[in-house]
Design a protein around this motif. Structure first.
Motif, PDB file in Angstrom:
ATOM      1  N   LYS A 141       0.830  -1.210   0.000  1.00 26.32           N
ATOM      2  CA  LYS A 141       0.000   0.000   0.000  1.00 26.32           C
ATOM      3  C   LYS A 141       0.862   1.256   0.000  1.00 26.32           C
ATOM      4  O   LYS A 141       0.563   2.235  -0.706  1.00 26.32           O
ATOM      5  CB  LYS A 141      -0.913   0.002   1.227  1.00 26.32           C
ATOM      6  N   ARG A 142       1.930   1.236   0.767  1.00 25.31           N
ATOM      7  CA  ARG A 142       2.808   2.407   0.832  1.00 25.31           C
ATOM      8  C   ARG A 142       3.470   2.673  -0.512  1.00 25.31           C
ATOM      9  O   ARG A 142       3.535   3.816  -0.973  1.00 25.31           O
ATOM     10  CB  ARG A 142       3.865   2.217   1.913  1.00 25.31           C
ATOM     11  N   ALA A 145       1.308   4.187  -3.268  1.00 31.14           N
ATOM     12  CA  ALA A 145       1.002   5.603  -3.092  1.00 31.14           C
ATOM     13  C   ALA A 145       2.149   6.521  -3.508  1.00 31.14           C
ATOM     14  O   ALA A 145       2.018   7.746  -3.465  1.00 31.14           O
ATOM     15  CB  ALA A 145       0.633   5.879  -1.637  1.00 31.14           C
TER      16      ALA A 145
END
Length: 331
Positions: A141-142, A145
């Motif tokens: 997820k990091r 982004a």
């Protein structure tokens, strides 16, 4: 056609690992003296015609100076199109901080394959450490982004999880609803005395693996992308490999690619345990090693499948790319 210099190198920066995976024994390898930062720079200063550098391990982010290693690579390789990282994804903060350092130094395309081999409990069981699934998802997820970063999930089908891909996909989609098939690469378990050091493990039941592949291909309805094309060709061609135990396309090892080990040894790939030379023995000049008669002879053996033939994405994708002119490859 054999290139006069490899366009791709897989660089295992360390064999240290923080997991205890059941299908891989890299974590049990004896420690080796890794190339120092100065030695890494000397190598890439002389050997710098790569368009693709794959960073692998072990767990590459256990190398304390990993950001500096990558900065050296992008500083010295003017034709570089991307740096690819294969990681277990458990070191979320270290990975995020390293990416920020690299991109602050110079903008370059960074690709990540993060290993997830099942729903949470199964993945943690396979990887041998509790909590790895949650950490890997957090890292995914990091990275998704971050600009200039492309992150995908890499699943290895083995005797431990061959029938669990759909459950794995659904478990990940639950925590990341935007997930698509284009976000996956798939690898098939291989044994290797050189890289994985897992030859004590049993061979796959290839009939079951082929059934699992057919189910995955039926589920895969995503539109055409380069990654989807490569994954689909890889899985379809595995069926040929399973029947013949030979690479279904001409192998590109030592024609357009090679492996650099942490201590500087050069090998054709992670499966063929034929050491060619150490970069320290040839003044860090890969072109000299590439031009050796022994290297050319090994290249011919790889082309003719006179080697421990394999079908792993790191080399299979190169073989597919090198065979795009074949009509049957597009069917």
């Amino acid at each position: 056609m054999r290139l006069d210099f490899p366009h791709k190198i897989s660089y295992a920066v360390t064999y240290r690992c923080n997991l205890r995976c059941k299908m891989c024994h890299i974590w049990g390898k004896k420690p080796v003296e890794e190339l120092s930062l100065d030695q890494v720079e000397r190598f890439f200063a002389k050997s710098n015609r790569f368009s693709w550098v794959g960073i692998t391990g072990g767990e590459p982010f256990l190398r304390e100076d990993i950001a500096e290693v990558v900065k050296i690579i992008i500083d010295h390789c003017p034709d570089l199109t991307a740096v690819h990282f294969a990681t277990n994804g458990t070191m979320t903060n270290k990975i995020g901080a390293s990416v920020e350092k690299i991109l602050a130094h110079r903008k370059v395309k960074l690709l990540f394959t993060l290993s997830i081999d099942g729903p949470s409990s199964l993945h943690d069981e396979i990887r041998g450490v509790e909590g790895t699934w949650l950490k890997c998802v957090a890292t995914f997820k990091r990275l998704r982004a971050m600009k200039s970063v492309q992150a995908r999930i890499g699943t290895t089908l083995s005797h431990l999880n061959f029938d669990k891909f759909h459950e794995t996909f659904l478990a990940l989609k639950e925590v990341y609803p935007l997930l698509r098939f284009d976000d996956f690469t798939i690898n098939i378990f291989h044994r290797s005395s050189l890289y994985y050091e897992n030859t004590a493990l049993p061979e796959l039941d290839r009939a079951n693996i082929i059934k699992a592949i057919e189910k995955i291909l039926e589920l895969d309805k995503d539109s055409f992308t380069l990654n989807n094309f490569l994954r689909r060709r890889y899985l379809k061609l595995y069926k040929k490999y399973a029947h013949s135990n030979k690479c279904p396309l001409r192998c590109q090892a030592l024609s357009s690619s090679c492996l650099l080990e942490p201590q500087g040894d050069i090998y054709p790939c992670g499966i063929f345990p034929q050491r060619i030379a150490n970069v320290l023995e040839h003044d860090y000049d890969l072109e000299k090693i590439w031009s050796l008669p022994a290297t050319k002879n090994l290249s011919m053996k790889c082309m003719r499948s006179e080697c421990p033939s394999c079908w792993t994405p790191c080399d299979a994708y190169s073989a597919i790319a090198g065979s795009l002119g074949r009509f049957d490859l597009w069917r």
